[in-house]
Design a protein around this motif. Structure first.
Motif, short mmCIF file in Angstrom:
data_model
loop_
_atom_site.label_atom_id
_atom_site.label_comp_id
_atom_site.label_asym_id
_atom_site.label_seq_id
_atom_site.Cartn_x
_atom_site.Cartn_y
_atom_site.Cartn_z
N SER A 76 9.10 -1.21 4.26
CA SER A 76 9.05 -1.92 5.53
C SER A 76 7.63 -2.45 5.71
O SER A 76 6.69 -1.96 5.08
CB SER A 76 9.43 -1.00 6.70
OG SER A 76 8.50 0.06 6.82
N LEU A 77 7.50 -3.44 6.57
CA LEU A 77 6.19 -4.03 6.83
C LEU A 77 5.27 -2.99 7.47
O LEU A 77 5.65 -2.30 8.42
CB LEU A 77 6.33 -5.24 7.75
CG LEU A 77 7.10 -6.42 7.14
CD1 LEU A 77 7.49 -7.42 8.23
CD2 LEU A 77 6.30 -7.10 6.05
N TYR A 84 0.81 -11.18 7.73
CA TYR A 84 0.35 -11.83 6.51
C TYR A 84 1.45 -12.01 5.48
O TYR A 84 1.44 -13.01 4.75
CB TYR A 84 -0.83 -11.04 5.92
CG TYR A 84 -1.96 -10.88 6.91
CD1 TYR A 84 -2.41 -11.98 7.64
CD2 TYR A 84 -2.54 -9.64 7.14
CE1 TYR A 84 -3.43 -11.85 8.56
CE2 TYR A 84 -3.57 -9.50 8.06
CZ TYR A 84 -4.01 -10.61 8.78
OH TYR A 84 -5.01 -10.46 9.70
N VAL A 85 2.39 -11.09 5.38
CA VAL A 85 3.48 -11.27 4.42
C VAL A 85 4.38 -12.41 4.86
O VAL A 85 4.74 -13.29 4.06
CB VAL A 85 4.28 -9.96 4.27
CG1 VAL A 85 5.52 -10.20 3.41
CG2 VAL A 85 3.41 -8.87 3.64
N LYS A 86 4.74 -12.42 6.12
CA LYS A 86 5.63 -13.48 6.61
C LYS A 86 4.92 -14.84 6.60
O LYS A 86 5.52 -15.86 6.23
CB LYS A 86 6.13 -13.13 8.02
CG LYS A 86 7.08 -11.94 8.04
CD LYS A 86 7.65 -11.68 9.42
CE LYS A 86 6.58 -11.34 10.42
NZ LYS A 86 7.13 -10.98 11.74
N ASP A 87 3.64 -14.86 6.98
CA ASP A 87 2.90 -16.12 6.89
C ASP A 87 2.81 -16.61 5.46
O ASP A 87 2.90 -17.82 5.19
CB ASP A 87 1.48 -15.93 7.46
CG ASP A 87 1.45 -15.92 8.97
OD1 ASP A 87 2.45 -16.30 9.59
OD2 ASP A 87 0.41 -15.52 9.54
N GLY A 147 6.59 -7.14 -4.32
CA GLY A 147 6.07 -8.51 -4.26
C GLY A 147 5.12 -8.73 -3.11
O GLY A 147 4.19 -9.53 -3.21
N TRP A 148 5.34 -8.02 -2.00
CA TRP A 148 4.44 -8.16 -0.86
C TRP A 148 3.02 -7.73 -1.21
O TRP A 148 2.05 -8.31 -0.74
CB TRP A 148 4.90 -7.30 0.31
CG TRP A 148 6.30 -7.53 0.80
CD1 TRP A 148 7.18 -8.49 0.39
CD2 TRP A 148 6.99 -6.76 1.79
NE1 TRP A 148 8.36 -8.38 1.05
CE2 TRP A 148 8.28 -7.32 1.93
CE3 TRP A 148 6.65 -5.67 2.57
CZ2 TRP A 148 9.22 -6.82 2.81
CZ3 TRP A 148 7.58 -5.15 3.46
CH2 TRP A 148 8.86 -5.73 3.57
N SER A 194 -5.62 -1.52 -1.19
CA SER A 194 -5.04 -2.14 -2.38
C SER A 194 -3.52 -2.01 -2.41
O SER A 194 -2.87 -2.63 -3.25
CB SER A 194 -5.62 -1.50 -3.65
OG SER A 194 -7.01 -1.69 -3.72
N ARG A 195 -2.96 -1.22 -1.52
CA ARG A 195 -1.52 -1.00 -1.50
C ARG A 195 -0.87 -1.60 -0.25
O ARG A 195 0.30 -1.33 0.04
CB ARG A 195 -1.22 0.50 -1.55
CG ARG A 195 -1.66 1.18 -2.85
CD ARG A 195 -1.47 2.69 -2.77
NE ARG A 195 -0.09 3.02 -2.47
CZ ARG A 195 0.84 3.25 -3.39
NH1 ARG A 195 0.54 3.15 -4.68
NH2 ARG A 195 2.07 3.56 -3.05
N THR A 196 -1.63 -2.38 0.49
CA THR A 196 -1.14 -2.99 1.72
C THR A 196 -1.49 -4.47 1.70
O THR A 196 -2.61 -4.84 1.34
CB THR A 196 -1.78 -2.32 2.95
OG1 THR A 196 -1.72 -0.90 2.81
CG2 THR A 196 -1.04 -2.72 4.21
N ALA A 197 -0.57 -5.31 2.10
CA ALA A 197 -0.76 -6.76 2.01
C ALA A 197 -1.56 -7.27 3.21
O ALA A 197 -1.06 -8.03 4.04
CB ALA A 197 0.57 -7.48 1.91
N LEU A 198 -2.82 -6.86 3.27
CA LEU A 198 -3.76 -7.40 4.26
C LEU A 198 -4.74 -8.33 3.53
O LEU A 198 -4.72 -8.46 2.31
CB LEU A 198 -4.51 -6.27 4.96
CG LEU A 198 -3.65 -5.21 5.65
CD1 LEU A 198 -4.53 -4.28 6.47
CD2 LEU A 198 -2.57 -5.81 6.52
N LEU A 199 -5.64 -8.95 4.28
CA LEU A 199 -6.54 -9.96 3.71
C LEU A 199 -7.87 -9.39 3.23
O LEU A 199 -8.55 -10.02 2.41
CB LEU A 199 -6.81 -11.04 4.76
CG LEU A 199 -5.60 -11.79 5.32
CD1 LEU A 199 -6.06 -12.83 6.33
CD2 LEU A 199 -4.78 -12.44 4.22
N ASP A 200 -8.23 -8.23 3.70
CA ASP A 200 -9.61 -7.77 3.52
C ASP A 200 -9.96 -7.46 2.07
O ASP A 200 -11.13 -7.57 1.67
CB ASP A 200 -9.85 -6.55 4.40
CG ASP A 200 -9.59 -6.86 5.86
OD1 ASP A 200 -10.54 -7.17 6.58
OD2 ASP A 200 -8.41 -6.83 6.26
N ASN A 201 -8.98 -7.05 1.26
CA ASN A 201 -9.27 -6.81 -0.15
C ASN A 201 -9.70 -8.09 -0.85
O ASN A 201 -10.53 -8.07 -1.76
CB ASN A 201 -8.04 -6.22 -0.84
CG ASN A 201 -8.32 -4.89 -1.50
OD1 ASN A 201 -9.18 -4.14 -1.04
ND2 ASN A 201 -7.62 -4.59 -2.57
#
Length: 549
Positions: A76-77, A84-87, A147-148, A194-201
């Motif tokens: 789940s998100l 970020y995933v949906k965008d 994929g996310w 590294s395991r979450t689809a955020l932008l900061d990495n």
């Protein structure tokens, strides 16, 4: 006083003027049995090459395992993945971020991902990071949670590789470089990001690449300055202001890297500005040491314009390129703003294309939004507390009673993801950074100054926004420099094989104990970094401070 500098076949470091806590003499025993054993292990060139590559490869593989295992869980998100995933998915579809209904998360989590609309959505960050996330969506499909997150995972693994290469360049030691990469590999903050689809990495990796380029440019530009001065002297000509050094490909690369970081989040601008100033200071000092007569004015009037043209245009080009999808389509938010009656500029600037006017209006609007974002959030953390790990961000929590969701524990279960760093590692790194400030004042070592510049660019600007809604996990952008600072101090503690035996043994034992402790704490926290179902009591014993709940 110089920093430890070692060949790759040494156990730790060899310092020409080693830091020592006691006096030495010809009769005092030096080195340890460990040094002798290590020397025998690396006796042949083949073994030296195996270690040269083997250590870095090992920590990279470790990072890959810790980041890729169960990457698709939770299914789940998580936290800001909802944005970020949906965008990223609509960016892939339209070339701009589309809109979603209010209840889209439930549908998206269930695999029904095509519930978007083509209406442009207002977004607060540039598109590059979302384009990178979309690569994973294209490979694995938006219905697959792997994929996310796979793009951020790959970036997290690459960051370990880059940090190893930087540390080897700074410290001239494969041991210290391997330790640096290993610490980033096992730290929870880096693992969760590294395991979450955020932008900061993505901001972190581009800034780290820019830092590496600045490091490489530093040596290259010094050699070119020396060559220029030698030629002038041999020709009997004066040095005056010195040259404007244009042939600096690594400086161009740094400008591009920082521009791409800005194309993910605007905080990348701080790195561009900070390291542009840093390179000029380094140039000025180099000119002074080389004997340039007017080294200050020469830097300001000759090198500064060249540095600006080598970095800023390429950074701007990288930033604008990330908006290509918005420019070449018509549906993006504010895309037709200037086309609306009364909005377009009149007078002297009326010739500016409407697309550019609309883009400028969008950027101004986003700036105002970011600066004035004060919405309350339970996990908001004042930047003054980041170095002390007072309020880490909890990304995900699901509690289950016994018999629910596979829970077999009488007290219930929890699936918990917290972005907290390994606290022992983080606090030790914080102490090291404060020590490096003292060390820079006392000894003026260039390696220390460069490491601290990473902290200046990544951390200090946030102190201007103590009233804004910000989060501890933003610290991922400066964590590599905290680790470099800590490893620098480790190198001082380890000393050299020419140190007295008692000092050498003390340093090796202290660093070895610390590394073992860090590894143990990472093993203890790993289940709550990756969302493994654990007993509720096990999750709760990770709350060491009130702000960790």
């Amino acid at each position: 006083m110089t920093t430890p500098a070692a060949d790759f076949d040494e156990l730790v470091t060899r310092d020409d003027t080693a830091v020592s806590t006691g006096s030495t003499n010809d009769t005092e025993p030096i080195g340890t049995r460990l040094d002798d054993w290590w020397g025998r292990m690396l006796r042949s060139p083949l073994r030296q090459r195996l270690w040269y590559w083997g250590g870095p490869i090992a920590v990279t593989l470790l990072a890959a395992v810790l980041r890729l295992w169960r990457l698709g869980d939770p299914r789940s998100l998580v936290f800001d993945e909802t944005f970020y995933v949906k965008d990223s998915y609509t960016l892939m579809k339209f070339g701009y971020e589309g809109s979603w209904p209010a209840d889209a998360d439930k549908s998206f989590n269930a695999g029904n991902v095509d519930v978007y609309t083509s209406a442009g959505s207002y977004v607060a960050h540039p598109p590059l990071g979302k384009w990178l996330i979309s690569f994973g969506l294209q490979v694995f499909g938006a219905e697959n949670t792997v994929g996310w997150r796979v793009s951020t995972a790959i970036v997290g693994i690459l960051a370990v590789v880059v940090l190893v290469l930087i540390a080897r360049q700074l410290f001239r030691s494969t041991v210290l470089a391997t330790i640096a990469g290993g610490l980033l590999a096992i730290d929870g903050h880096a693992i969760v990001m590294s395991r979450t689809a955020l932008l900061d990495n993505f901001v972190m990796i581009f800034c780290l690449l820019g830092f590496w380029a600045v490091l490489l440019d530093r040596g290259q530009s010094a050699r070119r300055l020396s060559l220029w001065l030698t030629r002038r002297t041999d020709a009997g000509r004066g040095t005056d202001w010195g040259p404007a050094l244009w042939g600096r490909p690594w400086l161009v690369a740094a400008g591009l890297a920082f521009g791409l970081a800005t194309a993910v989040k605007w905080s990348g601008l701080y790195f561009l500005a900070a390291f542009a100033v840093y390179t000029l200071v380094v140039d000025a000092v180099a000119r002074q040491h080389a004997g340039v007569t007017f080294w200050v004015s020469g830097t300001i009037f000759k090198q500064a314009p060249a540095t600006f043209l080598l970095t800023v245009p390429i950074a701007l080009a990288g930033y604008l390129a990330s908006w290509t999808g918005w420019f070449v389509t018509k549906g993006g938010y504010y895309r037709d703003w200037a086309d609306q009656p009364g909005n377009a500029v009149t007078g002297m600037l009326s010739w500016v294309p409407h697309a550019v006017q609309s883009f400028w209006h969008y950027q101004v609007s986003v700036y105002g939004f970011n600066v004035n974002e004060h919405s309350p959030h339970s996990y908001s953390a004042n930047p003054l507390t980041w170095l002390f790990l007072v309020r880490p961000t909890a990304f995900y929590y699901v509690g289950q009673d016994q018999g629910q969701g596979g829970c077999s524990f009488s007290g219930g279960c929890a699936q918990y993801i917290t972005s907290i760093a390994n606290p022992i590692l983080w606090w030790a790194a914080t102490a090291a950074i404060f020590y490096l400030v003292y060390r820079l004042i006392r000894y003026r070592q260039w390696q220390v100054g460069l490491i601290l510049m990473g902290m200046v660019a990544g951390y200090l600007p946030w102190l201007l926004y103590t009233q804004r809604t910000v989060f501890q996990f933003y610290g991922i952008v400066f964590e590599p420099y905290m680790i470099l600072g800590l490893v620098f101090v480790m190198g001082l503690l380890l000393g050299t094989r020419t140190d007295p035996t008692w000092r050498r043994l003390s340093g090796v034992r202290l660093v070895g104990f610390f590394l073992a402790l860090v590894i143990g704490v990472s093993a203890f926290f790993y289940p709550v970094w990756v969302g493994v179902q654990v007993p509720t009591w096990f999750a709760q014993i990770h709350y060491w401070l009130p702000g960790w709940r």
